[in-house]
Structures are given as C-alpha cells and as structure tokens.
Design a protein around this motif. Sequence first.
Motif, PDB file in Angstrom:
ATOM      1  N   SER A  69      10.734   5.287 -65.452  1.00  0.00           N
ATOM      2  CA  SER A  69       9.842   5.444 -64.304  1.00  0.00           C
ATOM      3  C   SER A  69      10.439   6.469 -63.337  1.00  0.00           C
ATOM      4  O   SER A  69      10.546   7.630 -63.672  1.00  0.00           O
ATOM      5  CB  SER A  69       9.579   4.098 -63.644  1.00  0.00           C
ATOM      6  N   ASP A  70      10.850   6.023 -62.153  1.00  0.00           N
ATOM      7  CA  ASP A  70      11.370   6.939 -61.137  1.00  0.00           C
ATOM      8  C   ASP A  70      12.896   6.898 -61.009  1.00  0.00           C
ATOM      9  O   ASP A  70      13.452   7.438 -60.053  1.00  0.00           O
ATOM     10  CB  ASP A  70      10.734   6.616 -59.781  1.00  0.00           C
ATOM     11  N   THR A  71      13.568   6.266 -61.953  1.00  0.00           N
ATOM     12  CA  THR A  71      15.029   6.191 -61.937  1.00  0.00           C
ATOM     13  C   THR A  71      15.592   6.931 -63.134  1.00  0.00           C
ATOM     14  O   THR A  71      15.133   6.741 -64.258  1.00  0.00           O
ATOM     15  CB  THR A  71      15.499   4.722 -61.942  1.00  0.00           C
ATOM     16  N   MET A  72      16.579   7.780 -62.876  1.00  0.00           N
ATOM     17  CA  MET A  72      17.165   8.595 -63.929  1.00  0.00           C
ATOM     18  C   MET A  72      18.651   8.307 -64.052  1.00  0.00           C
ATOM     19  O   MET A  72      19.341   8.126 -63.044  1.00  0.00           O
ATOM     20  CB  MET A  72      16.967  10.065 -63.618  1.00  0.00           C
ATOM     21  N   THR A  73      19.128   8.274 -65.283  1.00  0.00           N
ATOM     22  CA  THR A  73      20.560   8.149 -65.555  1.00  0.00           C
ATOM     23  C   THR A  73      21.117   9.556 -65.664  1.00  0.00           C
ATOM     24  O   THR A  73      20.599  10.379 -66.421  1.00  0.00           O
ATOM     25  CB  THR A  73      20.801   7.387 -66.875  1.00  0.00           C
ATOM     26  N   ILE A  74      22.165   9.825 -64.894  1.00  0.00           N
ATOM     27  CA  ILE A  74      22.719  11.178 -64.818  1.00  0.00           C
ATOM     28  C   ILE A  74      24.226  11.149 -65.031  1.00  0.00           C
ATOM     29  O   ILE A  74      24.861  10.107 -64.948  1.00  0.00           O
ATOM     30  CB  ILE A  74      22.407  11.830 -63.447  1.00  0.00           C
ATOM     31  N   THR A  75      24.796  12.332 -65.297  1.00  0.00           N
ATOM     32  CA  THR A  75      26.248  12.454 -65.309  1.00  0.00           C
ATOM     33  C   THR A  75      26.730  12.217 -63.884  1.00  0.00           C
ATOM     34  O   THR A  75      25.989  12.457 -62.930  1.00  0.00           O
ATOM     35  CB  THR A  75      26.684  13.850 -65.801  1.00  0.00           C
ATOM     36  N   PRO A  76      27.954  11.731 -63.703  1.00  0.00           N
ATOM     37  CA  PRO A  76      28.424  11.416 -62.345  1.00  0.00           C
ATOM     38  C   PRO A  76      28.365  12.620 -61.400  1.00  0.00           C
ATOM     39  O   PRO A  76      28.729  13.737 -61.782  1.00  0.00           O
ATOM     40  CB  PRO A  76      29.876  10.980 -62.566  1.00  0.00           C
ATOM     41  N   THR A  77      27.901  12.363 -60.201  1.00  0.00           N
ATOM     42  CA  THR A  77      27.817  13.427 -59.201  1.00  0.00           C
ATOM     43  C   THR A  77      29.195  13.651 -58.578  1.00  0.00           C
ATOM     44  O   THR A  77      30.029  12.756 -58.557  1.00  0.00           O
ATOM     45  CB  THR A  77      26.820  13.074 -58.084  1.00  0.00           C
ATOM     46  N   THR A  78      29.399  14.846 -58.069  1.00  0.00           N
ATOM     47  CA  THR A  78      30.642  15.143 -57.356  1.00  0.00           C
ATOM     48  C   THR A  78      30.415  15.164 -55.855  1.00  0.00           C
ATOM     49  O   THR A  78      31.360  15.272 -55.090  1.00  0.00           O
ATOM     50  CB  THR A  78      31.223  16.506 -57.798  1.00  0.00           C
ATOM     51  N   THR A  79      29.155  15.059 -55.451  1.00  0.00           N
ATOM     52  CA  THR A  79      28.766  15.132 -54.048  1.00  0.00           C
ATOM     53  C   THR A  79      27.867  13.961 -53.718  1.00  0.00           C
ATOM     54  O   THR A  79      27.137  13.477 -54.574  1.00  0.00           O
ATOM     55  CB  THR A  79      27.993  16.463 -53.797  1.00  0.00           C
ATOM     56  N   SER A  80      27.896  13.529 -52.462  1.00  0.00           N
ATOM     57  CA  SER A  80      26.931  12.537 -51.984  1.00  0.00           C
ATOM     58  C   SER A  80      25.632  13.256 -51.662  1.00  0.00           C
ATOM     59  O   SER A  80      25.647  14.394 -51.183  1.00  0.00           O
ATOM     60  CB  SER A  80      27.449  11.854 -50.718  1.00  0.00           C
ATOM     61  N   TRP A  81      24.499  12.588 -51.915  1.00  0.00           N
ATOM     62  CA  TRP A  81      23.194  13.170 -51.656  1.00  0.00           C
ATOM     63  C   TRP A  81      22.376  12.200 -50.824  1.00  0.00           C
ATOM     64  O   TRP A  81      22.473  10.984 -50.995  1.00  0.00           O
ATOM     65  CB  TRP A  81      22.485  13.522 -52.975  1.00  0.00           C
ATOM     66  N   SER A  82      21.549  12.743 -49.931  1.00  0.00           N
ATOM     67  CA  SER A  82      20.784  11.927 -48.986  1.00  0.00           C
ATOM     68  C   SER A  82      19.334  11.785 -49.417  1.00  0.00           C
ATOM     69  O   SER A  82      18.795  12.645 -50.128  1.00  0.00           O
ATOM     70  CB  SER A  82      20.808  12.577 -47.598  1.00  0.00           C
ATOM     71  N   ALA A  83      18.697  10.714 -48.939  1.00  0.00           N
ATOM     72  CA  ALA A  83      17.252  10.569 -49.155  1.00  0.00           C
ATOM     73  C   ALA A  83      16.578  11.814 -48.592  1.00  0.00           C
ATOM     74  O   ALA A  83      16.951  12.305 -47.523  1.00  0.00           O
ATOM     75  CB  ALA A  83      16.740   9.320 -48.448  1.00  0.00           C
ATOM     76  N   GLY A  84      15.624  12.356 -49.344  1.00  0.00           N
ATOM     77  CA  GLY A  84      14.930  13.574 -48.924  1.00  0.00           C
ATOM     78  C   GLY A  84      15.498  14.844 -49.514  1.00  0.00           C
ATOM     79  O   GLY A  84      14.850  15.892 -49.461  1.00  0.00           O
ATOM     80  N   ASP A  85      16.720  14.793 -50.087  1.00  0.00           N
ATOM     81  CA  ASP A  85      17.250  15.963 -50.787  1.00  0.00           C
ATOM     82  C   ASP A  85      16.409  16.189 -52.037  1.00  0.00           C
ATOM     83  O   ASP A  85      15.792  15.273 -52.568  1.00  0.00           O
ATOM     84  CB  ASP A  85      18.717  15.761 -51.165  1.00  0.00           C
TER      85      ASP A  85
END
Length: 112
Positions: A69-85
Amino acid sequence: MAKYLVADVATTQLATGISSGATSVTVTAGTGALFPSPNTSTGTKFFATFVSASNPNVKEVVTCTARSSDTMTITPTTTSWSAGDTFSILNLAEMLEQLVQFDDLQAQAGNY
C-alpha cells in the motif's frame, strides 16, 4: 542481477518523519500506488530519492525492495527525513548503468 523497476512521474510526500537508519517509509495515503511493487523473491526493486522540502539540495537515494500500500521497505537511510519531504522515482545514473550497453550486447556478455 536484479531487475530494476521504473514508473512515470512517481512523486509523493512522506506521511510521517523517519530517523537515520530507517528501513521503511510511509508516504501520503493513496499515493503508494504510483510506485512499482518490487518483490524480493523475484529480485525486483527500484531506486527512489528523498528530497528535503526545506532544502532541495539535500537528497538521498535508497533502494526499495517491497511495497505494501503506502509503506515501502527501503535500504537504511543515512539521513533523517521529515513529514512533507519528497519521495520520488527519478532517472538515476546508477539505474541507467544497469541497462545492457552496446559493447556488452555485441560481445554477447550475457551468453555463456
């Protein structure tokens, strides 16, 4: 070798923020359908790019290996991301380099 999936104009925003090292991301409700559905058992995946809403020069490319649905499994991020990015599929050199090149095709590099 993995099969990289693509989509036309797949762009959305993060529904919630994520911290550095996150391995899943939730996007705005209903927009997950814009993205392909990769599958680890078949080796399909896609590249996606985070772009900061407050500073468009801040970006990070991740590999998405699953979507529900609207959730994706990704490789680990190196940065924090905010709602709206922004979370998008863009044409990446890394993905384009995975395509068969003319000299490989001519040499039949894929044949044993």
